[in-house]
Motif scaffolding. Sequence first.
Motif, PDB file in Angstrom:
ATOM      1  N   UNK A 167      38.546  27.322 111.282  1.00 39.01           N
ATOM      2  CA  UNK A 167      37.276  27.458 111.974  1.00 39.01           C
ATOM      3  C   UNK A 167      36.559  26.138 112.169  1.00 39.01           C
ATOM      4  N   UNK A 168      36.602  25.289 111.155  1.00 37.50           N
ATOM      5  CA  UNK A 168      35.920  23.999 111.237  1.00 37.50           C
ATOM      6  C   UNK A 168      36.598  23.040 112.213  1.00 37.50           C
ATOM      7  N   UNK A 169      37.873  23.283 112.500  1.00 39.07           N
ATOM      8  CA  UNK A 169      38.633  22.353 113.351  1.00 39.07           C
ATOM      9  C   UNK A 169      38.717  22.801 114.806  1.00 39.07           C
TER      10      UNK A 169
ATOM     11  N   UNK B  90      47.448  27.131 125.312  1.00 37.15           N
ATOM     12  CA  UNK B  90      46.304  26.891 126.182  1.00 37.15           C
ATOM     13  C   UNK B  90      45.006  27.129 125.444  1.00 37.15           C
ATOM     14  N   UNK B  91      44.208  28.072 125.936  1.00 33.52           N
ATOM     15  CA  UNK B  91      42.902  28.364 125.341  1.00 33.52           C
ATOM     16  C   UNK B  91      42.973  29.417 124.244  1.00 33.52           C
ATOM     17  N   UNK B  92      44.188  29.866 123.898  1.00 35.65           N
ATOM     18  CA  UNK B  92      44.362  30.908 122.883  1.00 35.65           C
ATOM     19  C   UNK B  92      44.950  30.289 121.612  1.00 35.65           C
ATOM     20  N   UNK B  93      44.230  30.448 120.516  1.00 40.61           N
ATOM     21  CA  UNK B  93      44.716  30.014 119.207  1.00 40.61           C
ATOM     22  C   UNK B  93      45.107  31.249 118.406  1.00 40.61           C
ATOM     23  N   UNK B  94      46.326  31.253 117.882  1.00 37.31           N
ATOM     24  CA  UNK B  94      46.793  32.376 117.068  1.00 37.31           C
ATOM     25  C   UNK B  94      46.894  31.939 115.615  1.00 37.31           C
TER      26      UNK B  94
ATOM     27  N   UNK C 295      33.310  32.524 110.642  1.00 38.10           N
ATOM     28  CA  UNK C 295      33.503  31.701 111.845  1.00 38.10           C
ATOM     29  C   UNK C 295      34.164  32.474 112.980  1.00 38.10           C
ATOM     30  N   UNK C 296      34.766  33.616 112.675  1.00 36.03           N
ATOM     31  CA  UNK C 296      35.424  34.403 113.713  1.00 36.03           C
ATOM     32  C   UNK C 296      34.430  35.024 114.693  1.00 36.03           C
ATOM     33  N   UNK C 297      33.141  34.911 114.413  1.00 38.97           N
ATOM     34  CA  UNK C 297      32.104  35.291 115.380  1.00 38.97           C
ATOM     35  C   UNK C 297      31.421  34.056 115.963  1.00 38.97           C
ATOM     36  N   UNK C 298      32.109  32.920 115.959  1.00 35.34           N
ATOM     37  CA  UNK C 298      31.538  31.689 116.507  1.00 35.34           C
ATOM     38  C   UNK C 298      31.199  31.869 117.982  1.00 35.34           C
TER      39      UNK C 298
ATOM     40  N   UNK D 205      38.320  23.200 118.640  1.00 28.60           N
ATOM     41  CA  UNK D 205      37.781  22.353 119.703  1.00 28.60           C
ATOM     42  C   UNK D 205      37.228  23.233 120.818  1.00 28.60           C
ATOM     43  N   UNK D 206      36.486  22.625 121.723  1.00 28.08           N
ATOM     44  CA  UNK D 206      35.743  23.389 122.719  1.00 28.08           C
ATOM     45  C   UNK D 206      36.647  24.083 123.731  1.00 28.08           C
ATOM     46  N   UNK D 207      37.917  23.716 123.784  1.00 28.64           N
ATOM     47  CA  UNK D 207      38.827  24.339 124.745  1.00 28.64           C
ATOM     48  C   UNK D 207      39.372  25.684 124.267  1.00 28.64           C
ATOM     49  N   UNK D 208      39.191  25.992 122.983  1.00 26.43           N
ATOM     50  CA  UNK D 208      39.642  27.283 122.469  1.00 26.43           C
ATOM     51  C   UNK D 208      38.627  28.356 122.863  1.00 26.43           C
ATOM     52  N   UNK D 209      39.101  29.404 123.508  1.00 28.42           N
ATOM     53  CA  UNK D 209      38.217  30.484 123.946  1.00 28.42           C
ATOM     54  C   UNK D 209      38.549  31.816 123.284  1.00 28.42           C
ATOM     55  N   UNK D 210      39.803  31.997 122.888  1.00 25.71           N
ATOM     56  CA  UNK D 210      40.231  33.234 122.234  1.00 25.71           C
ATOM     57  C   UNK D 210      40.997  32.879 120.964  1.00 25.71           C
TER      58      UNK D 210
END
Length: 249
Positions: free
Chosen positions: A35-37, A7-11, A97-100, A39-44
């Motif tokens: 980080x460059x890839x 879902x909205x979590x990328x590991x 990027x981890x503080x995006x 998308x706007x649906x990733x929140x965590x």
Amino acid sequence: MRTSRDGAVLTVTLDRPDQLNAQTPATWSALAEVGASLDDDVRVVVVRGEGRAFSAGLDRSVFDTSSTTAGGLGELVRLPVEEAQERIRAYQAGFRWLRSPAIVSIAAVQGHAIGAGAQLALACDLRVFAEDAQLRLPEVSLGLVPDLTGTSTLVELVGYSRALEMCMTGRAVGAAEARAIGLATLVVPGPELEDAVADLSAALLSPPVGASRATAALVRSAVRSDFPTQDAAERAAQVQRLHDLAGGR
């Protein structure tokens, strides 16, 4: 390194357990690509290490100053100064990027987080430590300095004096101390690390996305803004939220 999405979590998983997830320039390039890839649906974004350590720092091959291996210290020594600094800037992009603005990042830390491993954990917004976790910045003992964004993030978390002491001595900071000084958001028994990170991720996803991202932006800006600047940022963000809510967003 591998990634997975729920879902909205990328590991993001460092996947060299036999080498205690030691890092190379290829690791940093892969992190930057993640980080460059986004998308706007990733929140965590969760950053973790496979096996018994989060990351034991640099791979030994990188330390050979006589080697011309791409990305190693030997290659950096042989580059013109400006080109070497630009190369390190590219490495730093894998951490910064981890503080995006659109995400909240969580480091799930077990075992050793040393050098580059410590800086990767520090680059995240939040850190969940297993009870056996130890964070250490030993660069000065090797004649080097932390150069993967670690100094700014460490000072932000623990303040100038403690950050200076940690960097200058290179000593290990265990989980209990990390919680006491603000390095660890949570400390849990090792078998509970995965569930604790999942619970924290769920809590972060609970608020509406617009309010969540606006609040995270305010908290981040508060670290460096003076009172008038931060007050103005709060006013602007709140008016924008009211307009968004009125418009059904």
